[in-house]
Motif scaffolding. Structure first.
Motif, PDB file in Angstrom:
ATOM      1  N   UNK A  26      19.789  81.210  36.483  1.00 26.86           N
ATOM      2  CA  UNK A  26      18.943  80.171  35.845  1.00 26.86           C
ATOM      3  C   UNK A  26      19.878  80.060  34.418  1.00 26.86           C
ATOM      4  N   UNK A  27      20.188  78.873  34.268  1.00 26.26           N
ATOM      5  CA  UNK A  27      21.106  78.710  32.857  1.00 26.26           C
ATOM      6  C   UNK A  27      19.934  78.222  32.150  1.00 26.26           C
ATOM      7  N   UNK A  28      19.593  78.826  30.892  1.00 23.25           N
ATOM      8  CA  UNK A  28      18.544  78.640  29.863  1.00 23.25           C
ATOM      9  C   UNK A  28      19.350  78.320  28.425  1.00 23.25           C
ATOM     10  N   UNK A  29      19.215  76.920  28.236  1.00 21.65           N
ATOM     11  CA  UNK A  29      19.520  76.276  26.943  1.00 21.65           C
ATOM     12  C   UNK A  29      18.354  76.295  25.967  1.00 21.65           C
ATOM     13  N   UNK A  30      18.442  75.849  24.891  1.00 21.58           N
ATOM     14  CA  UNK A  30      17.372  75.845  23.914  1.00 21.58           C
ATOM     15  C   UNK A  30      17.394  74.860  22.959  1.00 21.58           C
ATOM     16  N   UNK A  31      16.470  74.348  22.374  1.00 18.06           N
ATOM     17  CA  UNK A  31      16.205  73.383  21.360  1.00 18.06           C
ATOM     18  C   UNK A  31      16.807  74.232  19.975  1.00 18.06           C
ATOM     19  N   UNK A  32      17.310  73.162  19.144  1.00 17.49           N
ATOM     20  CA  UNK A  32      17.620  73.739  17.709  1.00 17.49           C
ATOM     21  C   UNK A  32      18.846  74.749  18.087  1.00 17.49           C
ATOM     22  N   UNK A  33      19.770  74.469  18.955  1.00 19.55           N
ATOM     23  CA  UNK A  33      20.953  75.657  18.905  1.00 19.55           C
ATOM     24  C   UNK A  33      21.774  75.214  18.010  1.00 19.55           C
ATOM     25  N   UNK A  34      22.339  76.181  17.035  1.00 18.64           N
ATOM     26  CA  UNK A  34      23.195  75.836  15.932  1.00 18.64           C
ATOM     27  C   UNK A  34      24.598  75.682  16.571  1.00 18.64           C
ATOM     28  N   UNK A  35      25.089  76.086  17.701  1.00 16.90           N
ATOM     29  CA  UNK A  35      26.359  75.833  18.412  1.00 16.90           C
ATOM     30  C   UNK A  35      26.339  74.526  18.778  1.00 16.90           C
ATOM     31  N   UNK A  36      25.209  73.889  19.338  1.00 15.73           N
ATOM     32  CA  UNK A  36      25.301  72.404  19.698  1.00 15.73           C
ATOM     33  C   UNK A  36      25.368  71.825  18.354  1.00 15.73           C
ATOM     34  N   UNK A  37      24.685  71.943  17.527  1.00 15.97           N
ATOM     35  CA  UNK A  37      24.535  71.353  16.203  1.00 15.97           C
ATOM     36  C   UNK A  37      25.811  71.108  15.683  1.00 15.97           C
ATOM     37  N   UNK A  38      26.658  72.364  15.624  1.00 14.79           N
ATOM     38  CA  UNK A  38      27.979  72.406  15.192  1.00 14.79           C
ATOM     39  C   UNK A  38      29.148  71.462  15.838  1.00 14.79           C
ATOM     40  N   UNK A  39      28.710  71.535  17.421  1.00 10.96           N
ATOM     41  CA  UNK A  39      29.454  70.615  18.152  1.00 10.96           C
ATOM     42  C   UNK A  39      29.203  69.100  17.894  1.00 10.96           C
ATOM     43  N   UNK A  40      27.976  68.798  17.709  1.00 12.66           N
ATOM     44  CA  UNK A  40      27.621  67.370  17.342  1.00 12.66           C
ATOM     45  C   UNK A  40      27.992  66.832  15.902  1.00 12.66           C
ATOM     46  N   UNK A  41      27.833  67.832  14.824  1.00  8.74           N
ATOM     47  CA  UNK A  41      28.669  67.701  13.663  1.00  8.74           C
ATOM     48  C   UNK A  41      30.177  67.599  13.355  1.00  8.74           C
ATOM     49  N   UNK A  42      30.700  68.370  14.446  1.00  3.09           N
ATOM     50  CA  UNK A  42      32.189  68.606  14.074  1.00  3.09           C
ATOM     51  C   UNK A  42      32.609  69.602  13.264  1.00  3.09           C
ATOM     52  N   UNK A  43      31.570  70.404  12.861  1.00  2.00           N
ATOM     53  CA  UNK A  43      31.734  71.304  11.845  1.00  2.00           C
ATOM     54  C   UNK A  43      32.377  72.687  11.961  1.00  2.00           C
ATOM     55  N   UNK A  44      32.843  72.833  13.416  1.00  2.00           N
ATOM     56  CA  UNK A  44      33.353  74.153  13.735  1.00  2.00           C
ATOM     57  C   UNK A  44      34.687  74.381  13.538  1.00  2.00           C
TER      58      UNK A  44
ATOM     59  N   UNK B 220      19.637  66.310  19.831  1.00  2.00           N
ATOM     60  CA  UNK B 220      19.526  67.583  19.912  1.00  2.00           C
ATOM     61  C   UNK B 220      19.056  68.242  21.531  1.00  2.00           C
ATOM     62  N   UNK B 221      17.894  67.867  21.938  1.00  2.00           N
ATOM     63  CA  UNK B 221      17.302  67.814  23.009  1.00  2.00           C
ATOM     64  C   UNK B 221      18.021  67.369  24.053  1.00  2.00           C
ATOM     65  N   UNK B 222      18.584  66.244  23.824  1.00  2.00           N
ATOM     66  CA  UNK B 222      19.578  65.768  25.308  1.00  2.00           C
ATOM     67  C   UNK B 222      20.904  66.363  25.502  1.00  2.00           C
ATOM     68  N   UNK B 223      21.332  66.599  24.229  1.00  2.00           N
ATOM     69  CA  UNK B 223      22.667  67.472  24.229  1.00  2.00           C
ATOM     70  C   UNK B 223      22.465  68.784  24.790  1.00  2.00           C
ATOM     71  N   UNK B 224      21.309  69.624  24.603  1.00  2.00           N
ATOM     72  CA  UNK B 224      21.035  70.751  25.128  1.00  2.00           C
ATOM     73  C   UNK B 224      20.894  70.790  26.711  1.00  2.00           C
TER      74      UNK B 224
END
Length: 180
Positions: A98-116, A137-141
Protein backbone atom coordinates in the motif's frame (compact mmCIF):
# COMPACT_ATOMS: atom_id res chain seq x y z
CA UNK A 1 -3.42 -14.32 3.58
CA UNK A 2 -4.78 -13.18 0.22
CA UNK A 3 -4.61 -9.64 -1.15
CA UNK A 4 -8.39 -9.29 -0.65
CA UNK A 5 -8.15 -10.39 2.99
CA UNK A 6 -5.31 -7.93 3.59
CA UNK A 7 -7.33 -5.06 2.06
CA UNK A 8 -10.39 -5.92 4.17
CA UNK A 9 -8.24 -5.98 7.29
CA UNK A 10 -6.78 -2.53 6.56
CA UNK A 11 -10.20 -1.07 5.77
CA UNK A 12 -11.73 -2.48 8.96
CA UNK A 13 -8.77 -1.14 10.93
CA UNK A 14 -9.29 2.36 9.52
CA UNK A 15 -13.02 2.16 10.32
CA UNK A 16 -12.12 1.30 13.92
CA UNK A 17 -9.54 4.12 14.02
CA UNK A 18 -12.14 6.71 13.02
CA UNK A 19 -14.09 5.98 16.22
CA UNK A 20 -11.19 5.33 18.61
CA UNK A 21 -9.41 7.44 21.20
CA UNK A 22 -6.40 5.12 21.46
CA UNK A 23 -4.87 2.13 19.73
CA UNK A 24 -5.44 -0.97 21.84
CA UNK A 25 -3.71 -3.39 19.45
CA UNK A 26 -1.43 -6.13 20.72
CA UNK A 27 2.09 -4.98 21.62
CA UNK A 28 2.36 -7.37 24.56
CA UNK A 29 5.52 -8.96 25.96
CA UNK A 30 4.12 -12.34 24.87
CA UNK A 31 3.80 -11.15 21.26
CA UNK A 32 7.27 -9.59 21.35
CA UNK A 33 8.68 -12.90 22.54
CA UNK A 34 6.72 -14.85 19.92
CA UNK A 35 7.91 -12.65 17.04
CA UNK A 36 11.49 -12.76 18.28
CA UNK A 37 11.37 -16.57 18.27
CA UNK A 38 9.11 -17.24 15.27
CA UNK A 39 9.80 -14.15 13.15
CA UNK A 40 7.55 -11.49 11.74
CA UNK A 41 4.60 -12.19 9.47
CA UNK A 42 3.23 -8.83 8.30
CA UNK A 43 0.22 -8.96 6.01
CA UNK A 44 0.96 -5.66 4.24
CA UNK A 45 3.80 -3.36 3.26
CA UNK A 46 2.88 0.28 3.78
CA UNK A 47 4.99 2.83 1.93
CA UNK A 48 4.25 6.21 3.42
CA UNK A 49 5.56 9.65 4.26
CA UNK A 50 7.86 10.26 7.22
CA UNK A 51 5.43 12.92 8.49
CA UNK A 52 4.74 12.51 12.21
CA UNK A 53 0.99 12.92 11.57
CA UNK A 54 0.94 9.71 9.52
CA UNK A 55 1.26 6.61 11.72
CA UNK A 56 0.14 3.53 9.75
CA UNK A 57 0.03 1.28 12.82
CA UNK A 58 -2.59 3.61 14.32
CA UNK A 59 -4.41 4.53 11.11
CA UNK A 60 -5.09 0.83 10.53
CA UNK A 61 -5.23 -0.13 14.25
CA UNK A 62 -2.54 -2.79 14.00
CA UNK A 63 -0.21 -4.30 16.52
CA UNK A 64 3.33 -5.55 16.54
CA UNK A 65 4.37 -7.49 13.44
CA UNK A 66 1.29 -6.78 11.31
CA UNK A 67 2.67 -4.09 8.98
CA UNK A 68 6.04 -3.72 7.28
CA UNK A 69 6.38 0.07 7.06
CA UNK A 70 8.71 1.89 4.65
CA UNK A 71 8.82 5.62 5.39
CA UNK A 72 10.31 8.37 3.26
CA UNK A 73 9.38 12.04 3.02
CA UNK A 74 6.73 12.52 0.36
CA UNK A 75 6.40 8.72 -0.08
CA UNK A 76 8.77 9.04 -3.05
CA UNK A 77 9.93 5.59 -4.15
CA UNK A 78 13.59 5.21 -5.15
CA UNK A 79 15.95 2.23 -5.23
CA UNK A 80 16.31 1.83 -1.46
CA UNK A 81 12.54 1.83 -0.98
CA UNK A 82 12.13 -0.67 -3.83
CA UNK A 83 14.69 -2.93 -2.16
CA UNK A 84 12.81 -2.77 1.15
CA UNK A 85 9.49 -3.51 -0.54
CA UNK A 86 10.99 -6.34 -2.56
CA UNK A 87 12.42 -7.87 0.62
CA UNK A 88 9.03 -7.81 2.36
CA UNK A 89 7.10 -9.24 -0.59
CA UNK A 90 9.68 -11.90 -1.48
CA UNK A 91 10.90 -12.99 1.95
CA UNK A 92 8.04 -12.14 4.29
CA UNK A 93 5.34 -13.03 1.72
CA UNK A 94 3.36 -9.82 2.13
CA UNK A 95 0.43 -10.02 -0.30
CA UNK A 96 -0.29 -6.28 -0.33
CA UNK A 97 1.84 -3.19 -0.92
CA UNK A 98 0.00 0.00 0.00
CA UNK A 99 1.33 3.42 -0.99
CA UNK A 100 -0.24 5.77 1.54
CA UNK A 101 -0.05 9.48 0.76
CA UNK A 102 -1.70 12.12 2.90
CA UNK A 103 -3.33 15.53 2.79
CA UNK A 104 -1.46 18.65 3.87
CA UNK A 105 1.91 17.08 3.00
CA UNK A 106 4.67 19.64 3.58
CA UNK A 107 6.82 18.12 0.86
CA UNK A 108 4.05 18.22 -1.74
CA UNK A 109 3.37 21.82 -0.80
CA UNK A 110 7.10 22.58 -1.16
CA UNK A 111 7.02 21.03 -4.64
CA UNK A 112 3.91 23.02 -5.59
CA UNK A 113 5.39 26.30 -4.36
CA UNK A 114 8.89 25.62 -5.72
CA UNK A 115 10.48 26.50 -2.37
CA UNK A 116 12.66 23.40 -1.94
CA UNK A 117 16.43 23.71 -1.74
CA UNK A 118 19.39 21.43 -1.09
CA UNK A 119 18.83 17.71 -0.68
CA UNK A 120 15.09 18.21 -0.22
CA UNK A 121 14.96 19.17 -3.91
CA UNK A 122 15.75 15.55 -4.82
CA UNK A 123 12.41 14.58 -3.27
CA UNK A 124 10.40 17.54 -4.57
CA UNK A 125 11.76 16.99 -8.09
CA UNK A 126 10.36 13.44 -7.92
CA UNK A 127 7.03 14.79 -6.75
CA UNK A 128 6.96 17.42 -9.51
CA UNK A 129 7.42 14.66 -12.09
CA UNK A 130 4.28 13.06 -10.68
CA UNK A 131 2.08 16.12 -10.21
CA UNK A 132 3.12 18.36 -13.09
CA UNK A 133 1.40 21.74 -12.74
CA UNK A 134 -1.28 20.54 -10.29
CA UNK A 135 -1.81 23.08 -7.49
CA UNK A 136 -4.59 21.38 -5.52
CA UNK A 137 -3.12 19.67 -2.44
CA UNK A 138 -5.44 16.64 -2.52
CA UNK A 139 -5.17 16.06 -6.28
CA UNK A 140 -1.38 16.41 -6.06
CA UNK A 141 -1.27 13.84 -3.24
CA UNK A 142 -3.30 11.42 -5.40
CA UNK A 143 -1.04 11.95 -8.42
CA UNK A 144 2.05 11.45 -6.27
CA UNK A 145 0.65 8.19 -4.86
CA UNK A 146 -0.23 6.98 -8.36
CA UNK A 147 3.33 7.69 -9.49
CA UNK A 148 4.76 5.64 -6.62
CA UNK A 149 2.32 2.79 -7.34
CA UNK A 150 3.48 2.80 -10.97
CA UNK A 151 7.16 2.83 -9.98
CA UNK A 152 6.63 -0.14 -7.66
CA UNK A 153 4.44 -2.07 -10.11
CA UNK A 154 6.86 -1.70 -13.00
CA UNK A 155 10.11 -2.20 -11.06
CA UNK A 156 9.41 -4.82 -8.41
CA UNK A 157 11.06 -8.11 -9.34
CA UNK A 158 9.82 -10.92 -7.14
CA UNK A 159 8.91 -14.57 -7.55
CA UNK A 160 5.75 -14.07 -5.50
CA UNK A 161 3.16 -13.13 -8.12
CA UNK A 162 0.34 -13.17 -5.57
CA UNK A 163 0.61 -9.56 -4.45
CA UNK A 164 -1.22 -6.31 -5.13
CA UNK A 165 0.08 -2.74 -5.24
CA UNK A 166 -2.62 -0.32 -4.07
CA UNK A 167 -2.72 3.44 -3.53
CA UNK A 168 -4.57 5.47 -0.91
CA UNK A 169 -4.60 8.95 0.62
CA UNK A 170 -5.01 9.55 4.34
CA UNK A 171 -6.86 12.68 5.45
CA UNK A 172 -4.91 14.13 8.40
CA UNK A 173 -7.93 16.16 9.56
CA UNK A 174 -10.62 13.50 9.89
CA UNK A 175 -8.59 10.27 9.78
CA UNK A 176 -10.29 8.48 6.90
CA UNK A 177 -8.45 6.76 4.07
CA UNK A 178 -9.52 7.29 0.45
CA UNK A 179 -8.68 4.18 -1.59
CA UNK A 180 -7.56 5.02 -5.11
Amino acid sequence: MTTDEAMVRLKKGNDKYLLSLKNDSDISPALREDTSVNGQHPYAVVVTCSDSLVVPEDIFMTGLGELYVVRVAGNVVAESQLASIEYAVENLHCPLVLVLGHTKCDLINAAISGNAEGRIKVLTDGILKAIGSEKNDYKAACLNVEQSVNVISSNLHVDNEEFLVQGAVYDVEDGHVDWL
